[in-house]
Motif scaffolding. Structure first.
Motif, PDB file in Angstrom:
ATOM      1  N   SER A  41       6.557   5.849   9.005  1.00  0.00           N
ATOM      2  CA  SER A  41       5.523   4.940   9.215  1.00  0.00           C
ATOM      3  C   SER A  41       5.536   3.118   9.126  1.00  0.00           C
ATOM      4  O   SER A  41       3.917   2.331   8.995  1.00  0.00           O
ATOM      5  CB  SER A  41       4.814   5.377   7.326  1.00  0.00           C
ATOM      6  N   HIS A  42       6.906   2.281   9.474  1.00  0.00           N
ATOM      7  CA  HIS A  42       7.313   1.338   9.501  1.00  0.00           C
ATOM      8  C   HIS A  42       7.423   1.071  10.779  1.00  0.00           C
ATOM      9  O   HIS A  42       5.849   0.022  10.955  1.00  0.00           O
ATOM     10  CB  HIS A  42       8.537   0.914   8.958  1.00  0.00           C
ATOM     11  N   PRO A  43       7.572   1.478  12.071  1.00  0.00           N
ATOM     12  CA  PRO A  43       7.583   1.949  13.193  1.00  0.00           C
ATOM     13  C   PRO A  43       5.675   1.489  13.117  1.00  0.00           C
ATOM     14  O   PRO A  43       5.245   1.036  14.117  1.00  0.00           O
ATOM     15  CB  PRO A  43       7.701   2.801  13.615  1.00  0.00           C
ATOM     16  N   GLY A 101      14.399   0.857   5.300  1.00  0.00           N
ATOM     17  CA  GLY A 101      14.377   1.721   3.782  1.00  0.00           C
ATOM     18  C   GLY A 101      13.934   0.084   2.853  1.00  0.00           C
ATOM     19  O   GLY A 101      14.002   0.045   1.399  1.00  0.00           O
ATOM     20  N   HIS A 102      12.765  -0.916   3.542  1.00  0.00           N
ATOM     21  CA  HIS A 102      12.567  -2.483   3.154  1.00  0.00           C
ATOM     22  C   HIS A 102      11.142  -1.774   2.054  1.00  0.00           C
ATOM     23  O   HIS A 102      10.444  -1.828   0.996  1.00  0.00           O
ATOM     24  CB  HIS A 102      12.098  -3.680   3.362  1.00  0.00           C
ATOM     25  N   HIS A 103      11.329  -0.448   2.169  1.00  0.00           N
ATOM     26  CA  HIS A 103      10.001   0.201   1.401  1.00  0.00           C
ATOM     27  C   HIS A 103      10.638   1.359   0.033  1.00  0.00           C
ATOM     28  O   HIS A 103       9.968   1.467  -0.639  1.00  0.00           O
ATOM     29  CB  HIS A 103       8.837   1.509   2.217  1.00  0.00           C
ATOM     30  N   MET A 104      12.286   1.095  -0.145  1.00  0.00           N
ATOM     31  CA  MET A 104      12.381   1.966  -0.958  1.00  0.00           C
ATOM     32  C   MET A 104      13.684   0.933  -1.682  1.00  0.00           C
ATOM     33  O   MET A 104      14.340   2.093  -2.782  1.00  0.00           O
ATOM     34  CB  MET A 104      13.321   2.773  -0.127  1.00  0.00           C
TER      35      MET A 104
HETATM   36 CU   LIG Z   1       8.028  -1.132   6.894  1.00  0.00          CU
END
Ligand SMILES: [Cu+2]
Ligand SMILES: [Cu+2]
Lengths: 310, 547
Positions: free
Chosen positions: B257-259, B306-309
């Motif tokens: 989902s980031h890409p 991992g920046h979502h976490m």
């Molecule tokens: Cu992201």
């Protein structure tokens, strides 16, 4: 709508550190955004279709420019990264002398237990000017413990402990939110954090309704659930002696070691088969389902107390 | 611009892809990329409308602090539906499956995509996904949020999680099909002389996007399959009560989902490069930097999930690495913004509707990108993650930027697609309304996010109300801005003046063929002898007036 504001109150030591980064980022963003907006507007007016201006020799490529506008932002980015990395590390490293308070999240409430036995629901009383460490777990889905005025937030997970620490700096009442979507009443999983003068906090702790302390409650559970029949204080029990084990490394059956921390103790109670202590048979029953997360926290506090002063 | 009509010529209009065959079957069984693009255009617009409806319910509810308009459950279902439809059924397929489908063969001088039947299959699979999602609504909705976090989705939610997962699963395959088609087509079917570095940047952007889709979407498919398996058969994967790991889900989900953000944004960037060159009438500044930064974004984009976490319980050191790479991935995006701005310099600029959308894109994307740095800075993210700050940020990047580009693209290529001209006055008004509405909707959300307003709350403390009111007001303006084009574009379809082959006088192979293009795109295969955007360069010291 009376307490309308642009900026949240700063009520912890972390708040000032995070806000400093925030303001620098706001400043840089404004500079970049305004810079681009000005360039677009100036070029847009100067080179609009109906004007006659010098349009000769338009640049199509310039390694120098490309390098400059990649490298300068890169340096700035790395600067901000490094700064924020230190603060982030700090956020995740509770001081060792912090007051420990236990939190269990469940749909849709916060259960809080103070070490000396005070328990509260959706309210957390803390002393100011003293680091406080929350040891948190969830009974069901993922929640997140969020106190905007302290600028701290930490997800609360089922099946493991996460910790969060802060040092409040101002007496007052602050919002406590669940920040991770957790189902129907997610937006009602709120409460307040009440920061008090240390003396008031002590008075509050010893005030009515205290009951047994966490260690006492843990000791009671330890007897009631038959733990004591296997874990005796001394040699020769069917299970290992639990005195003095907290913080040490134990050897495991089949090789390897494990550090005895809160998570290890919890696992030993819920899933004794996962890590079997060397030299013992895997006969300990699982207490998953029969002891709640809150109960386990009391047991953990009790077992920890067995290692104090040793 | 005067259109010199040839003397009395009463033959039937020339053959084009629209009048090439008639009847519903000729559409539903077509393998013409242009017709499939139209099928996608219609369905994607419908999903957008539904997703927008769900958003209006959310914004209505939030006007007051108490939950009064609907129940908490219905609120949760509304924002879930809004997110699911918008992300998987509008933003992701939007530009690639509609504009990319229509334009890539035209831009590279090909007769069709490499696998025309796969292309049609893609639309059908997409429709199956859409059908599942519609069924979800009928059977009572789903309330997990579009992020499907476990163990809520796999164990606790009692919504139609499996159906919703199937819907996303299918939509994922549709985009995989499209991506395979693009990659092969761009590699194999370029017209003679059309080297890689002569390709329009739109094509480069879609190439990079296709790579992300191919690498990322299978991971999403597997992940939601596992959620389904855990839910149905109680096999422990994510739920700790069954021996699973809830964070594993987040890692897998964000790995895709980031890409996916770049799946939405890269094609938009491709569009913007086309629009800006056409309306500055000059070659783009830093062609190679823009082309290659698309690839850089595609690759780096896979290393930052991992920046979502940052507050999920992931290790501190992992968090720091993700934070560092996140700052790095900002650079290629910044490069593009600088290059577009530099392209305006010494251009001959006309402020048409598509150009306004392009400039709007630069504005919204810049704000979205800069606020992304706040979230990439792990320490600040701790405070703002899961608040309205994040909501505002990703709406600027994913929605603001993508919709600006999508609308810009629709207007720019409308004459090509339909052969008709729309009314510029209406076009410009709607572009301005959308830009104003968007900022009014989402700017206040940054402020209330920093104040601590958590996302996905249907009731909230009083002090946030003023921001919610502003946001809802903005949403109303925005909705109006979205509806307007529906009318004047449809009107132009029937009553608009004929467009001619190249009404903008733009470069690019798609403008060398008729409008609407013939079934086989070109009378004869074009041969390319010049760079992309080879607009005439003013001579030394010559002063040009564009008028
Ligand atoms: Cu992201
Ligand atoms: Cu919650």
């Amino acid at each position: 709508m009376e307490n309308f504001s642009f900026f949240p109150e700063q009520a912890s030591t972390m708040a000032t550190q995070i806000d400093a980064i925030y303001f620098v980022l706001v400043g840089l963003s404004v500079i970049f955004a305004v810079g681009i907006a000005v360039a677009v507007i100036v070029f847009g007016i100067r080179y609009r279709k109906s004007t006659s201006v010098d349009r000769s020799n338009p640049l199509h490529e310039s390694m120098k420019l490309e390098f400059a506008w990649s490298f300068i932002p890169f340096l700035m980015a790395m600067g901000i990264f490094t700064w924020s990395a230190f603060v982030y590390y700090n956020i995740n490293t509770p001081p060792t002398d912090a007051v420990e308070i236990y939190v269990v999240g469940k749909q849709w409430m916060w259960q809080i237990q103070h070490p000396l036995g005070k328990a509260e629901l959706n309210e957390l009383h803390v002393p100011i000017n003293q680091p406080v460490k929350l040891i948190m777990s969830s009974q069901d889905v993922i929640h997140s413990f969020f106190v905007p005025a302290f600028r701290v937030k930490q997800d609360v997970l089922p099946g493991r402990y996460t910790t969060l620490w802060f040092e409040a700096t101002k007496v007052g009442e602050y919002h406590l939110f669940c920040a991770e979507y957790c189902g129907t009443e997610h937006s009602k999983m709120t409460g307040k954090v009440i920061a008090m003068e240390p003396q008031d906090y002590q008075n509050w702790l010893s005030g009515g309704g205290g009951g047994e302390s966490m260690v006492e409650a843990g000791a009671r559970l330890f007897q009631d659930n038959g733990c004591a029949s296997c874990h005796i204080d001394g040699e020769g029990g069917r299970g290992p002696n639990l005195h003095g084990i907290f913080g040490t490394e134990v050897a495991l059956e089949g090789g390897g070691t494990a550090v005895v921390d809160e998570a290890y103790l919890r696992e030993s109670i819920y899933e004794p088969g996962a890590k079997v202590v060397a030299g013992y048979a895997p006969i300990m029953p699982s207490y998953q389902g029969s002891i709640s997360e809150g109960g386990v926290l009391q047991l953990v506090a009790y077992i920890k107390s067995l290692s104090e002063g040793q | 611009m005067t259109v010199s009509s040839p003397p009395v010529k009463l033959e039937k209009p020339p053959q084009n892809y629209l009048n090439w065959a008639f009847g519903i079957k000729s559409w539903l069984l077509t393998t013409d990329h242009k017709r499939i693009a139209i099928l996608y255009l219609i369905t994607v617009t419908l999903f957008f409308a539904l997703g927008g409806l769900a958003a209006s319910l959310v914004r209505f509810e939030l006007i007051t602090p108490q939950g009064d308009l609907m129940s908490a459950d219905n609120y949760n279902k509304s924002f879930t539906l809004h997110g699911m439809l918008m992300v998987f059924f509008f933003l992701i397929p939007g530009i690639p499956a509609v504009m990319g489908n229509f334009l890539i063969p035209l831009m590279i001088g090909a007769k069709d995509l490499a696998f025309p039947r796969l292309n049609l299959a893609s639309w059908y699979v997409f429709m199956v996904g859409g059908l599942f999602t519609m069924t979800v609504i009928v059977v009572g909705g789903v309330d997990t949020g579009w992020t499907f976090y476990t163990p809520y989705s796999s164990t606790y939610s009692n919504g139609a999680v499996i159906l919703a997962a199937l819907g996303i699963f299918a939509a994922g395959f549709a985009s995989i099909f499209t991506a395979i088609n693009f990659v092969v087509t761009i590699h194999k079917m370029r017209a003679p002389g059309l080297t890689w570095f002569r390709l329009p940047l739109f094509v480069w952007a879609h190439y990079a996007t296709s790579i992300i889709i191919l690498l990322g979407t299978p991971v999403l498919a597997i992940t939601i399959l596992m959620v389904g398996i855990e839910r149905m058969f109680k096999i422990g994967i994510f739920d700790p009560a069954l021996g699973g790991d809830p964070l594993l889900f987040q890692h897998l989900f964000w790995f895709y989902s980031h890409p996916a953000v770049y799946i939405m944004v890269l094609p938009s960037m491709g569009v913007i490069s086309e629009l800006i060159t056409a309306f500055t009438r000059r070659r783009i500044f830093g062609y190679k930097a823009i082309a290659l930064s698309s690839l850089a974004i595609a690759l780096l984009g896979f290393l930052v999930w991992g920046h979502h976490m940052f507050v999920s319980g992931q290790s501190v050191y992992a968090g720091l690495v993700f934070s560092a790479i996140t700052f790095m991935v900002a650079i290629p995006s910044a490069i593009k913004v600088f290059n577009w701005t530099a392209t305006l310099f010494k251009g001959t600029i006309s402020f048409t509707t598509p150009m306004l959308y392009a400039l709007g894109f630069i504005g919204l994307f810049t704000i979205g990108g800069l606020t992304g740095l706040f979230l990439g800075a792990a320490a600040v993210d701790v405070h703002v993650t899961d608040t309205y700050f994040v909501v505002a940020h990703f709406h600027y990047v994913m929605v603001g930027a993508t919709i600006m580009a999508y609308m810009g693209a629709i207007h720019f290529w409308w004459p090509k697609i339909t052969g008709k001209l729309y009314n510029e006055g209406w076009g410009i008004s709607s572009a301005i309304i959308i830009f104003v509405g968007f900022n009014l909707t989402f700017m206040p959300q940054f402020i209330m996010g920093y104040l601590g307003m958590p996302r996905r709350y249907y009731a909230y403390p009083d002090e946030f109300q003023i921001y919610h009111i502003a946001s809802s007001a903005g949403a109303a303006i925005l909705a109006f801005g979205y509806v307007l084009p529906l009318f004047y574009l449809l009107y132009s379809l029937f009553f608009g003046p004929k467009a001619g082959d190249n009404p903008w006088n733009a470069k690019g192979l798609e403008w060398t063929t008729a409008s609407p293009p013939p079934h086989e795109n070109f009378e004869e295969t074009p041969i390319v002898t010049e760079e992309a955007y080879a607009y005439p360069v003013p001579q030394k010291a010559e002063v040009t007036s564009g008028a």
